[in-house]
Design a protein around this motif. Structure first.
Motif, PDB file in Angstrom:
ATOM      1  N   GLU A   1      72.951  81.974  19.280  1.00 17.22           N
ATOM      2  CA  GLU A   1      73.271  83.298  19.821  1.00 17.22           C
ATOM      3  C   GLU A   1      72.033  84.197  19.830  1.00 17.22           C
ATOM      4  OE1 GLU A   1      76.566  86.878  19.139  1.00 17.22           O
ATOM      5  OE2 GLU A   1      76.374  85.240  17.699  1.00 17.22           O
ATOM      6  N   LYS A   2      71.276  84.174  18.752  1.00 17.35           N
ATOM      7  CA  LYS A   2      70.086  85.011  18.649  1.00 17.35           C
ATOM      8  C   LYS A   2      69.036  84.613  19.680  1.00 17.35           C
ATOM      9  CE  LYS A   2      66.495  86.440  15.347  1.00 17.35           C
ATOM     10  NZ  LYS A   2      65.986  86.266  13.953  1.00 17.35           N
ATOM     11  N   GLY A   3      68.887  83.310  19.917  1.00 19.59           N
ATOM     12  CA  GLY A   3      67.876  82.831  20.857  1.00 19.59           C
ATOM     13  C   GLY A   3      68.354  82.765  22.295  1.00 19.59           C
ATOM     14  N   HIS A   4      69.628  83.110  22.533  1.00 20.26           N
ATOM     15  CA  HIS A   4      70.205  83.093  23.884  1.00 20.26           C
ATOM     16  C   HIS A   4      70.048  81.721  24.551  1.00 20.26           C
ATOM     17  CE1 HIS A   4      70.681  87.437  23.595  1.00 20.26           C
ATOM     18  NE2 HIS A   4      69.402  87.537  23.263  1.00 20.26           N
ATOM     19  N   HIS A   5      70.295  80.668  23.779  1.00 20.36           N
ATOM     20  CA  HIS A   5      70.258  79.319  24.338  1.00 20.36           C
ATOM     21  C   HIS A   5      71.533  79.081  25.154  1.00 20.36           C
ATOM     22  CE1 HIS A   5      67.604  79.138  20.783  1.00 20.36           C
ATOM     23  NE2 HIS A   5      66.880  78.324  21.521  1.00 20.36           N
ATOM     24  N   ASP A   6      71.381  78.367  26.266  1.00 24.19           N
ATOM     25  CA  ASP A   6      72.501  78.160  27.189  1.00 24.19           C
ATOM     26  C   ASP A   6      73.185  76.813  27.007  1.00 24.19           C
ATOM     27  OD1 ASP A   6      71.787  80.612  28.783  1.00 24.19           O
ATOM     28  OD2 ASP A   6      69.974  79.419  29.127  1.00 24.19           O
TER      29      ASP A   6
ATOM     30  N   VAL B   1      80.669  72.617  14.547  1.00 20.43           N
ATOM     31  CA  VAL B   1      80.130  73.360  15.691  1.00 20.43           C
ATOM     32  C   VAL B   1      81.150  73.386  16.818  1.00 20.43           C
ATOM     33  CG1 VAL B   1      78.359  73.387  17.492  1.00 20.43           C
ATOM     34  CG2 VAL B   1      77.717  72.907  15.125  1.00 20.43           C
ATOM     35  N   TYR B   2      81.807  72.248  17.072  1.00 22.83           N
ATOM     36  CA  TYR B   2      82.822  72.201  18.120  1.00 22.83           C
ATOM     37  C   TYR B   2      83.949  73.191  17.840  1.00 22.83           C
ATOM     38  CZ  TYR B   2      86.789  70.715  20.905  1.00 22.83           C
ATOM     39  OH  TYR B   2      87.862  70.722  21.752  1.00 22.83           O
ATOM     40  N   ASN B   3      84.357  73.288  16.584  1.00 22.87           N
ATOM     41  CA  ASN B   3      85.477  74.159  16.211  1.00 22.87           C
ATOM     42  C   ASN B   3      85.068  75.601  15.965  1.00 22.87           C
ATOM     43  OD1 ASN B   3      87.755  72.302  16.194  1.00 22.87           O
ATOM     44  ND2 ASN B   3      86.754  71.305  14.469  1.00 22.87           N
ATOM     45  N   SER B   4      83.796  75.918  16.173  1.00 23.26           N
ATOM     46  CA  SER B   4      83.325  77.292  16.004  1.00 23.26           C
ATOM     47  C   SER B   4      83.522  78.074  17.297  1.00 23.26           C
ATOM     48  CB  SER B   4      81.847  77.298  15.602  1.00 23.26           C
ATOM     49  OG  SER B   4      81.041  76.884  16.701  1.00 23.26           O
ATOM     50  N   ASP B   5      83.054  79.310  17.301  1.00 28.42           N
ATOM     51  CA  ASP B   5      83.212  80.166  18.476  1.00 28.42           C
ATOM     52  C   ASP B   5      81.992  80.127  19.393  1.00 28.42           C
ATOM     53  OD1 ASP B   5      85.763  81.039  17.779  1.00 28.42           O
ATOM     54  OD2 ASP B   5      84.977  82.632  16.495  1.00 28.42           O
ATOM     55  N   VAL B   6      81.220  79.052  19.332  1.00 25.94           N
ATOM     56  CA  VAL B   6      80.070  78.921  20.232  1.00 25.94           C
ATOM     57  C   VAL B   6      80.571  78.927  21.678  1.00 25.94           C
ATOM     58  CG1 VAL B   6      78.250  77.370  21.019  1.00 25.94           C
ATOM     59  CG2 VAL B   6      78.624  77.718  18.575  1.00 25.94           C
ATOM     60  N   GLY B   7      80.031  79.843  22.479  1.00 27.96           N
ATOM     61  CA  GLY B   7      80.539  80.023  23.826  1.00 27.96           C
ATOM     62  C   GLY B   7      79.708  79.374  24.917  1.00 27.96           C
ATOM     63  N   VAL B   8      78.793  78.461  24.539  1.00 26.83           N
ATOM     64  CA  VAL B   8      77.966  77.769  25.531  1.00 26.83           C
ATOM     65  C   VAL B   8      78.345  76.294  25.554  1.00 26.83           C
ATOM     66  CG1 VAL B   8      76.070  79.401  25.212  1.00 26.83           C
ATOM     67  CG2 VAL B   8      76.097  77.270  23.889  1.00 26.83           C
ATOM     68  N   PRO B   9      78.013  75.581  26.623  1.00 31.44           N
ATOM     69  CA  PRO B   9      78.318  74.146  26.661  1.00 31.44           C
ATOM     70  C   PRO B   9      77.687  73.403  25.479  1.00 31.44           C
ATOM     71  CG  PRO B   9      77.707  74.921  28.834  1.00 31.44           C
ATOM     72  CD  PRO B   9      77.442  76.057  27.899  1.00 31.44           C
ATOM     73  N   LEU B  10      78.418  72.411  24.987  1.00 32.73           N
ATOM     74  CA  LEU B  10      77.988  71.598  23.852  1.00 32.73           C
ATOM     75  C   LEU B  10      77.975  70.133  24.286  1.00 32.73           C
ATOM     76  CD1 LEU B  10      77.455  71.089  20.796  1.00 32.73           C
ATOM     77  CD2 LEU B  10      79.946  71.110  20.465  1.00 32.73           C
ATOM     78  N   TRP B  11      76.787  69.532  24.293  1.00 33.28           N
ATOM     79  CA  TRP B  11      76.644  68.128  24.674  1.00 33.28           C
ATOM     80  C   TRP B  11      76.527  67.309  23.395  1.00 33.28           C
ATOM     81  CZ3 TRP B  11      73.671  66.544  29.651  1.00 33.28           C
ATOM     82  CH2 TRP B  11      73.861  65.176  29.905  1.00 33.28           C
ATOM     83  N   LEU B  12      77.537  66.492  23.134  1.00 38.38           N
ATOM     84  CA  LEU B  12      77.551  65.609  21.969  1.00 38.38           C
ATOM     85  C   LEU B  12      77.161  64.218  22.442  1.00 38.38           C
ATOM     86  CD1 LEU B  12      80.827  67.015  20.427  1.00 38.38           C
ATOM     87  CD2 LEU B  12      78.528  67.341  19.534  1.00 38.38           C
TER      88      LEU B  12
END
Length: 292
Positions: free
Chosen positions: A243-248, A272-283
């Motif tokens: 979030e701080k680094g504004h990674h997409d 991480v998957y179950n967190s509130d991360v609002g960007v795409p997550l590639w596992l």
């Protein structure tokens, strides 16, 4: 060049399907995807008896397939070869895993509704059972990718994710940052000073990065950041740094299947998957979905 021979998009007939199909188009526009399977499993046993009676002789599979076809025509078009698969099986996770094996799927796209705990629970089950890489698209995700963050712990799993991240950012002209979150052995405080423990931990991790750069010269110029977990979990620190680094885009290694499915996901990836991360997550599954 990253090539994905077959990609599966999991639909649930919710409002998120529009965005997920549009996201799959965005993936195909950026990467070489040879075929896309849009899939949905109908759980008839979840329908109330009264509703089953209302259906009568209606071919529900055909109706659902037609609905999906309309969405695909609107959001995906004919950008690449695609097929719609509708099934009626009692266990969605098992049928999707079977489809991955049958069609040699290399990447599965999952949608995630941030406020829906049920969506998260089913997604976690899929992450544990699907023998392929998974790209999670939250409802808040943007298709505009500029910066990629890949957290690593120097395991083979995380280094596999790092290699894919480097190939991806090179191909698309994106920024890449490597992150390592470390913990201190607090059980030994105050026997050793916290300041000395931090100095030693940073020294050890920097040595690991130096060794990694010697073994993989292609990542020598990629910036990396060391962050102490402190009073947060590793997943929380990853989310805060993103979030701080504004990674997409976040890229994490996904452990391979083994005899104990409950151990195949990895706690950090699950958190991480179950967190509130609002960007795409590639596992990234160990069997690389990309070829250079």
């Amino acid at each position: 060049m990253i090539t994905i021979d077959a990609m599966m998009v999991c639909l649930d007939l919710s409002e998120l399907d529009d965005k997920l199909i549009a996201f799959s188009r965005s993936v195909c526009e950026r990467l070489q995807v040879r075929k896309v399977y849009f899939v949905h499993n109908i759980k008839l046993y979840e329908l109330a008896d009264e509703f089953r009676e209302m259906l009568g002789d209606l071919d529900l599979s055909q109706e659902v397939e037609g609905n999906i076809a309309d969405l695909v025509a609107e959001q995906f078009g004919n950008i690449t070869d695609h097929e719609i698969l509708v099934s009626q099986e009692p266990n969605t996770e098992v049928i999707l895993a079977n489809l991955v094996r049958r069609y040699n799927i290399k990447l599965t796209l999952l949608g995630k509704t941030m406020s829906d705990k049920r969506t998260g629970a089913q997604g976690t089950k899929l992450l544990r059972i699907l023998p392929c890489s998974v790209l999670v698209c939250p409802e808040t995700a943007s298709f505009n990718l500029r910066k990629v963050l890949v957290p690593i712990d120097f395991s083979d799993t995380s280094l596999h994710a790092l290699r894919l991240s480097k190939a991806l950012t090179d191909q698309l002209g994106l920024e890449l940052e490597i992150l390592h979150v470390y913990r201190l052995p607090t059980q030994f405080f105050p026997l050793i000073s916290e300041e000395e423990a931090i100095r030693k931990a940073v020294e050890v991790v920097k040595g690991k990065f130096a060794d990694l750069q010697r073994r993989h010269p292609e990542i020598a110029g990629v910036p990396y950041t060391l962050v102490r977990a402190a009073n947060k979990t590793i997943a929380e620190r990853i989310a805060l740094h993103q979030e701080k680094g504004h990674h997409d885009l976040l890229v994490l290694g996904l452990r391979s299947m083994n005899a104990l499915p409950a151990l195949s996901l990895g706690s950090v990836a699950a958190d991480v998957y179950n967190s509130d991360v609002g960007v795409p997550l590639w596992l990234v599954y160990p069997e690389e979905p990309a070829r250079k």
